[in-house]
Design an enzyme around this catalytic site. Structure first.
Site, short mmCIF file in Angstrom:
data_model
loop_
_atom_site.label_atom_id
_atom_site.label_comp_id
_atom_site.label_asym_id
_atom_site.label_seq_id
_atom_site.Cartn_x
_atom_site.Cartn_y
_atom_site.Cartn_z
N TRP A 216 25.50 5.59 30.06
CA TRP A 216 25.03 6.67 29.19
C TRP A 216 25.05 7.95 30.01
O TRP A 216 24.56 7.99 31.14
CB TRP A 216 23.61 6.43 28.67
N GLU A 257 27.14 4.14 25.71
CA GLU A 257 26.05 4.45 24.78
C GLU A 257 26.23 5.82 24.13
O GLU A 257 26.27 6.85 24.81
CB GLU A 257 24.72 4.39 25.54
N LYS A 259 25.27 9.06 21.46
CA LYS A 259 24.07 9.83 21.15
C LYS A 259 24.42 11.04 20.31
O LYS A 259 25.51 11.58 20.39
CB LYS A 259 23.43 10.27 22.48
N ASP A 290 21.66 2.95 20.28
CA ASP A 290 20.25 3.18 20.59
C ASP A 290 19.57 3.66 19.31
O ASP A 290 20.05 4.59 18.65
CB ASP A 290 20.13 4.22 21.72
N HIS A 293 19.11 7.47 18.70
CA HIS A 293 20.22 8.38 18.96
C HIS A 293 20.95 8.86 17.72
O HIS A 293 22.12 9.25 17.78
CB HIS A 293 21.22 7.72 19.92
N HIS A 317 19.96 -0.75 22.14
CA HIS A 317 18.79 -0.21 22.81
C HIS A 317 17.74 -0.04 21.74
O HIS A 317 17.80 0.90 20.94
CB HIS A 317 19.10 1.15 23.46
N ASP A 325 14.21 11.74 19.52
CA ASP A 325 14.46 10.57 20.37
C ASP A 325 13.35 10.44 21.40
O ASP A 325 13.57 10.57 22.60
CB ASP A 325 15.84 10.75 21.04
N ASP A 327 11.41 7.92 22.31
CA ASP A 327 11.27 6.68 23.08
C ASP A 327 9.84 6.14 23.11
O ASP A 327 9.32 5.80 24.17
CB ASP A 327 11.84 6.87 24.49
N ASP A 357 14.45 0.12 25.12
CA ASP A 357 14.56 1.42 25.79
C ASP A 357 13.47 2.35 25.28
O ASP A 357 13.64 3.04 24.29
CB ASP A 357 15.96 2.02 25.53
C1 RNT Z 1 18.93 8.22 26.81
C2 RNT Z 1 19.45 6.85 26.63
C3 RNT Z 1 19.44 5.98 27.87
C4 RNT Z 1 18.16 6.12 28.68
C5 RNT Z 1 18.03 5.11 29.79
C6 RNT Z 1 16.97 5.47 30.76
O1 RNT Z 1 18.80 8.92 25.63
O2 RNT Z 1 18.77 6.22 25.59
O3 RNT Z 1 19.67 4.67 27.50
O4 RNT Z 1 17.03 6.05 27.88
O5 RNT Z 1 19.23 4.92 30.38
ZN ZN Z 2 19.21 4.14 25.34
#
Ligand code: RNT
Ligand code: ZN
Length: 449
Positions: A216, A257, A259, A290, A293, A317, A325, A327, A357
């Site tokens: 990523w 990955e 986004k 993810d 994302h 993720h 985003d 998390d 994640d």
């Molecule tokens: C970031 C991505 C990525 C990170 C990790 C720490 O937006 O989601 O996967 O969260 O690699």
């Molecule tokens: Zn991620």
């Protein structure tokens, strides 16, 4: 006289102690009995719909989840204790007790894993190298810098996954890495990603299960770009260069990955979903979806079947975006349920790599792991308890009324009784019991940091 008195007193005391112990044992027994009879009732209820709960329990125990190490220290890593997290991601909060060394982090991970039923994988980032203090540049990381993780992993986890760290570094400060217009910056990150694949290969070999190496990058622009094509062209070429070395899929599985936006890259992200979807189909790599994302109301659940039609494998993720985003720790909400349903309905659980994640620094970090991991498993369990043949039958016949009626009815079926039985069968805490144990750990270990 004194002796007689104290003998009598100690007799009374030991009598009281054994009484308390037998009381505790009998209440534990009663709890266990209640749990068993709840399971028996639940099992009969699901059997009416043709679902074998024993088989479901067995199946759930065979799905490893890749637990991300970075919840344990707010994505800081051990490369440089003063570095600020960058790349458009953010861990907010200042709950005490974050892990500061690899040993502390491993200890915390062990604690978390003891609260989660089944055997799971660990997801590591390159910044978690364990070199005993020696400074190693990102483009010079080698398997030996991760030896302590591999050794530890053999007894503690079902496998180790890996990620190059293309953020929190002076050469990512422009917000561009693999797509940077300067060749020397691009080359640095290309070397880092190549080195990461070698580390993943090493983990795959050592642990006897392929390591997913997920790339990523934060690359993007805050404001309207003048050229959306050129950075994507550079990223395409950089990826080709990174993957030019053939590494056996027995050891390393490559993922990329996508986004939509990040903090500071609101207007344009080079590695968008369409970019990577095209890339992986053309080059036979794995896409990482993810949950945070995409647009705020866009769920990745719907994307799973579409990707699996054109790609053999898929990496997820699982995260929880709240307005952005952000998390957050994954919650057992409809988004998560939808993701789990699509994993199970696909019948390709063995080809879908589930990783978590999130990074919340505002609550106890061990609890964050336990809550998120257990929720992922609960969602998978609920999905497995779905009478899918029956539902598909309704749909095929056009009986959409029955489809909705059953889907809604299932929401209040006794899945919790099956979940409790699963936890007990795996020797993990049942119900909220795990919280007490986190409090104890907080008192004895975390508070000393
Ligand atoms: C970031 C991505 C990525 C990170 C990790 C720490 O937006 O989601 O996967 O969260 O690699
Ligand atoms: Zn991620």
């Amino acid at each position: 006289m004194k002796a007689i008195k104290s003998a009598a007193a100690s007799h009374v005391a030991s009598h009281a102690a054994s009484h308390a112990a037998s009381h505790a044992a009998s209440s534990a027994n009663a709890k266990r009995k209640d749990m068993e009879s709840a399971y028996t009732l639940a099992s009969a209820k699901y059997a009416e719909l043709g679902i074998d709960t024993d088989a479901v329990i067995e199946k759930l125990g065979n799905i490893p989840i890749s637990m991300h190490c970075w919840q344990g220290d707010d994505v800081r890593g051990f490369e440089n204790p003063d570095v600020e997290l960058s790349g458009g991601i953010q861990a907010t909060g200042n709950y005490p007790g974050r892990a500061r060394t690899a040993d502390e982090l491993r200890k915390d991970i062990e604690k978390a894993l003891s609260l989660i039923p089944g055997k799971h994988r660990l997801n590591l980032h390159a910044i978690y190298l364990d070199t005993g203090g020696e400074k190693v540049a990102r483009d010079e990381i080698r398997p030996e810098h991760f030896k302590t993780w591999a050794d530890w992993g053999k007894t503690n986890v079902a496998g180790i996954d890996f990620n190059p760290t293309c953020f929190s570094h002076p050469l990512s400060d422009d917000g561009l890495t693999l797509s940077h217009p300067k060749k020397e910056v691009r080359d640095f990150w290309i070397r880092h990603c190549k080195a990461s694949r070698k580390v993943a290969e090493y983990f795959g070999r050592e642990l006897g299960t392929p390591s997913v190496n997920n790339i990523w990058i934060p690359d993007g622009y805050k404001d309207m770009p003048a050229d959306r094509m050129a950075p994507r062209k550079r990223l395409n070429e950089a990826l080709d260069e990174i993957f030019s070395e053939k590494i056996s899929a027995k050891y390393c599985l490559d993922a990329v990955e996508a986004k939509l936006f990040g903090i500071g890259s609101e207007s344009y992200v080079v590695g968008s979903n369409e970019f990577y979807m095209g890339y992986i189909v053309k080059n036979n790599k794995m896409l990482c979806l993810d949950a945070g994302h995409f647009h705020p109301t866009e769920s990745i659940a719907d994307k799973i079947s579409a990707v699996l039609l054109f790609s053999d494998r898929l990496l997820l993720h699982v995260s929880r975006p709240v307005r952005w985003d952000s998390d957050h720790v994954v919650s057992l909400n409809d988004d998560l349920r939808g993701i789990a349903q699509e994993i199970i309905r696909s019948g390709r659980e063995d080809k879908i790599h589930i990783g978590l994640d999130f990074f919340d620094a505002s609550i106890n970090r061990i609890a964050a792991w336990a809550i998120g991991m257990r929720n992922m498993q609960k969602a998978l369990l609920e999905a497995m308890l779905e009478p899918s043949d029956m539902l598909r039958g309704f749909e095929k016949k056009g009986d959409l009324t029955s489809r909705l009626a059953y889907l809604e009815e299932m929401k209040t079926y006794p899945a919790a009784a099956v979940w409790n039985k699963f936890c007990a069968a795996k020797g993990a805490p049942v119900g909220i019991e795990w919280l007490e144990s986190v409090r104890e750990y907080e008192k004895n270990v975390l508070s000393e940091r």
